[in-house]
Enzyme design. Structure first.
Site, PDB file in Angstrom:
ATOM      1  N   GLU A 195      82.711 -92.500  62.540  1.00 33.49           N
ATOM      2  CA  GLU A 195      83.323 -93.561  63.360  1.00 33.49           C
ATOM      3  C   GLU A 195      84.550 -94.014  62.594  1.00 33.49           C
ATOM      4  O   GLU A 195      84.432 -94.457  61.458  1.00 33.49           O
ATOM      5  CB  GLU A 195      82.382 -94.755  63.507  1.00 33.49           C
ATOM      6  N   CYS A 205      87.641-102.520  63.776  1.00 32.43           N
ATOM      7  CA  CYS A 205      88.116-101.270  64.391  1.00 32.43           C
ATOM      8  C   CYS A 205      88.441-101.525  65.853  1.00 32.43           C
ATOM      9  O   CYS A 205      89.292-100.870  66.433  1.00 32.43           O
ATOM     10  CB  CYS A 205      87.065-100.188  64.245  1.00 32.43           C
TER      11      CYS A 205
END
Ligand code: NDP
Length: 528
Positions: free
Chosen positions: A297, A331
């Protein structure tokens, strides 16, 4: 596999998954309880921590400090710095524990993970308080991080049981089954920015599926990972199933990635390190009997798109919260706002006016402060450098200076009239910097939003159903939100993970996440 009745009975007994409620700090009792937790953890600053490998504590002389970014002279904790040999030892300990843990019934594994959830819930404010001091999270952000961590434990405990119940069609004269087996030893490498939620999510997913792991926390966030590790031990997790290994990613982390006994790597972090791990994991090592699986990720350059039919007050709030929650160090942070020309000026005015009211900068230990420090001096320099770059690319209309005080504080920066291909509109800064871009119309705005190498989150504010239908199809992100902020995914509701250079398209907190930690064995048994 276990008999299905036992699994069904446990599922019935534990009930449906529900998200952990967030704390309302306006209530004086809750605020007082949180103050008490802050005071308690302050009293525990500076303690030394070992590595834990196969249940044995290793206290190294070579250590590093985890500090409070709001007061860098405050040492939150002292941690052992693992080298190559420790990382190898940890993999071997995990491999030994795999022999029994992989054969432990799913109900027993789930029971330990649920116990861990209960223990973390009981220490919720303490866990959050550590993140106020170690990562500079404000109260609300820290509370949400802990709540998400509890959610992952509760959710994955149920998901592994559901996986035990998967059925295949039967051919006459056979008993046909599909069993989900664990993979083996995993390296779990989380980032510092959601140091409870992501650490707990990746590791508990791997563990509950029957794998054993080496957990290497980010060097800026080892303390909260230690608190979680203690909880796992107290919950009854056998020695060696989770090994706690602190130390530099470039050495300890890389050794875990390269080791021939490592079967998978679950990583969340930067694009640069994710790509490096992917490449290294692809290289077959002497004695390696499998292709390593990587679950990566990575970063984002997420956008909030607003058209001329949108509720502009709601959009202004959504833009600010998405861009500046936890100082933009998410993020999912909406570091770009793309606004159609018709409402561009009107919305800018609202954004700047609201920023003045909302973005109070100061020590996150105090509830009234929304914007804390960035994580480190290195990160402060990086962000300030991007702000200088931005001055040549757009117009700075708000903030952008380092605070002249102790700690790594930066006033949130808002740039307007930023070209879509500017560096501050393309590169992940991971700090409080918002690039506002003008679009000709709504379709142009969505095209700009899609024009980066990432594809993690996005938001679209509009009142027109046909346009929303278009965005649902064409806005190419893993997590799309309509008429709301682009941060704050909930476990079980908004399974999380992005496209393109944002990662390997996995969905944390979703029904298929645990499959990433398993391999399925099909068995056809002739009857009679
Ligand atoms: P980094 O990539 O710097 O570090 C992440 C982890 O990798 C840390 O534990 C680090 O250890 C370790 N590491 C560093 N180098 C190596 C290496 N060569 N081999 C193995 N491990 C290594 O990321 P940050 O911690 O700075 O986190 C911020 C990044 O995370 C941002 O890009 C953000 O977008 C991304 N992120 C993505 C999410 C998603 O779901 N897509 C969610 C949250 C964050 P050490 O700390 O010791 O260097």
């Amino acid at each position: 596999m276990q008999d299905k009745q036992t699994v069904q009975a446990m599922l019935a007994q534990i009930g449906e998954f529900k998200n952990e409620p967030l704390t309302n700090f306006v209530q004086p009792d809750n605020a007082a309880a949180f103050e008490a937790a802050l005071a308690k953890v302050r009293g525990e600053f500076g303690q030394k921590h070992p590595l834990v490998i196969g249940g044995k504590e290793l206290w190294l002389d070579d250590t590093f400090d985890s500090i409070n970014p709001a007061h860098p002279d405050q040492v939150v904790g002292v941690f052992s710095k693992a080298g190559k040999a420790h990382a190898e030892q940890a993999i071997e300990a995990a491999a030994a524990a795999f022999e029994t843990w992989s054969r432990t019934p799913a109900t027993a594994r789930a029971a330990i993970i649920l116990k861990a959830a209960a223990l973390m819930r009981a220490r919720k404010h303490e866990c959050s308080a550590w993140m106020v001091y170690e990562e500079g999270k404000n109260w609300l952000e820290a509370d949400a991080d802990t709540a998400e961590a509890i959610d992952f434990l509760e959710y994955y405990a149920r998901q592994i049981l559901k996986l035990e119940l998967v059925e295949v069609y039967q051919t006459p004269g056979e008993r046909d089954t599909l069993d989900y087996l664990p993979l083996g030893v995993g390296a779990v490498i989380p980032p510092w920015n959601f140091p409870a939620a992501i650490t707990v999510g990746m590791s508990s997913g791997a563990i509950v599926a029957g794998n054993t792991i080496v957990l290497k926390p980010a060097s800026d966030a080892p303390k909260i990972a230690w608190e979680y590790f203690r909880i796992l031990r107290e919950a009854g997790l056998p020695d060696g199933v989770c090994n706690y290994l602190t130390g530099p990613g470039a050495l300890a982390g890389e050794t875990l990635v390269d080791h021939p006994q490592t079967r998978f790597i679950a990583f969340t972090g930067s694009r640069e390190v994710g790509v490096r791990i992917h490449e290294r994991a692809a290289k077959l090592q002497p004695g390696q009997h499998w292709l390593k699986r990587t679950i990566l990720e990575m970063g984002g350059k997420d956008a909030v798109v607003v058209d001329e039919t949108a509720d502009l007050d709601a959009a202004a709030t959504g833009i600010l919260v998405s861009a500046f929650g936890f100082q933009g160090q998410k993020c999912s942070a909406g570091s770009r706002a793309i606004i159609v020309a018709d409402v561009y000026d009107a919305l800018l005015e609202k954004i700047v006016a609201q920023a003045r009211r909302m973005l109070v900068v100061g020590d996150p230990e105090k509830r009234e402060n929304y914007t804390g420090p960035v994580i480190s001096q290195k990160q402060q320099r990086t962000v300030l450098n991007y702000i200088e770059i931005g001055k040549g690319e757009g117009r700075l209309v708000y903030g952008g200076k380092a605070l002249e005080r102790d700690g790594y504080f930066i006033e949130p920066a808002i740039f307007v009239d930023v070209p879509p291909d500017a560096r501050i509109a393309q590169e992940e800064i991971f700090g409080p910097v918002l690039a506002i871009i003008k679009a000709d119309d709504w379709k142009h705005a969505i095209a700009i939003a899609n024009g980066t190498e990432y594809g993690l989150t996005g938001a679209y504010y509009s009142a027109i159903p046909e346009r929303i239908a278009f965005a649902r199809r064409e806005f190419h992100v893993g997590n799309l939100y309509i008429n709301r902020k682009c941060t704050g995914a909930l476990v079980g509701i908004h399974p999380f993970g992005g496209f393109n250079m944002s990662g390997t398209d996995s969905k944390a907190g979703g029904p298929d996440y645990l499959l990433l930690f398993t391999q399925a064995k099909s068995i056809g048994e002739k009857l009679g």
